[in-house]
Design a protein around this motif. Structure first.
Motif, PDB file in Angstrom:
ATOM      1  N   GLU A   1       0.783  -1.577  -0.184  1.00 14.32           N
ATOM      2  CA  GLU A   1       0.362   0.235  -0.183  1.00 14.32           C
ATOM      3  C   GLU A   1       1.170   1.054   0.304  1.00 14.32           C
ATOM      4  O   GLU A   1       0.290   2.599  -0.978  1.00 14.32           O
TER       5      GLU A   1
ATOM      6  N   SER B   1       2.886   1.449  -3.349  1.00 12.24           N
ATOM      7  CA  SER B   1       1.149   1.976  -4.716  1.00 12.24           C
ATOM      8  C   SER B   1       1.003   4.069  -4.111  1.00 12.24           C
ATOM      9  O   SER B   1       1.617   4.493  -4.974  1.00 12.24           O
TER      10      SER B   1
ATOM     11  N   GLU C   1      -6.719   7.749   3.096  1.00 12.63           N
ATOM     12  CA  GLU C   1      -5.509   7.097   2.777  1.00 12.63           C
ATOM     13  C   GLU C   1      -4.527   6.798   4.257  1.00 12.63           C
ATOM     14  O   GLU C   1      -4.315   5.900   4.732  1.00 12.63           O
TER      15      GLU C   1
ATOM     16  N   SER D   1      -6.632   4.419   6.380  1.00 13.92           N
ATOM     17  CA  SER D   1      -6.113   2.859   6.605  1.00 13.92           C
ATOM     18  C   SER D   1      -4.537   2.696   6.729  1.00 13.92           C
ATOM     19  O   SER D   1      -4.360   1.843   6.867  1.00 13.92           O
ATOM     20  N   LEU D   2      -3.485   3.048   6.459  1.00 12.97           N
ATOM     21  CA  LEU D   2      -1.985   3.150   6.683  1.00 12.97           C
ATOM     22  C   LEU D   2      -2.084   3.018   8.441  1.00 12.97           C
ATOM     23  O   LEU D   2      -1.743   2.193   9.001  1.00 12.97           O
TER      24      LEU D   2
ATOM     25  N   LYS E   1      -3.545   0.280   9.971  1.00 14.51           N
ATOM     26  CA  LYS E   1      -2.248  -1.308   9.121  1.00 14.51           C
ATOM     27  C   LYS E   1      -1.092  -1.627  10.169  1.00 14.51           C
ATOM     28  O   LYS E   1      -1.182  -1.964  11.175  1.00 14.51           O
TER      29      LYS E   1
END
Length: 123
Positions: A22, A25, A97, A100-101, A104
């Motif tokens: 991720e 990307s 973003e 999400s990061l 994680k």
């Protein structure tokens, strides 16, 4: 706990691997982020360091050494998390973003802490 046959069986490694993909990307596809070579590369290195240290520690084949490398992986997770805030503050990341990061990396860090605690109990 079931016996681990390879580092690929470790859930923290699996989740950190997804994080690696991720961040690569995002940093490839975001023009501002892609041009900030220092932060981009440092975040990539910190992310890759997590999976690499889990793997290296596992391959050392002693619990004591494995724990030491898991601590290094956890430290890299902290480094990544700090850099994540900077990337967000610089507006390199959208809210989605970042969230999400952040989710994680927090998950990976918690998994590492729990795994370290478990392994220390086996010594």
């Amino acid at each position: 706990m079931a016996k681990l046959n390879s580092f690929e069986d470790i859930i923290a490694w699996q989740k950190a691997r997804v994080l690696n993909a991720e961040i690569y990307s995002i940093t490839n596809n975001n023009n501002l982020f892609a041009k900030d070579y220092g932060l981009r590369d440092q975040m990539r290195r910190a992310s890759v360091s997590i999976t690499s240290n889990i793997a290296e520690g596992f391959e050392r084949e002693t619990t004591k050494e494995f724990i030491r490398f898991l601590y290094i992986a956890k430290a890299s997770a902290g480094e990544f998390r700090s850099q994540l805030y900077l990337a967000f503050d610089l507006k390199y990341l959208s809210n989605d973003e970042f969230n999400s990061l952040n989710n994680k990396i927090n998950d990976v860090s918690k998994l590492l802490s729990g795994f370290i605690r478990y392994l220390k109990g086996t010594l």
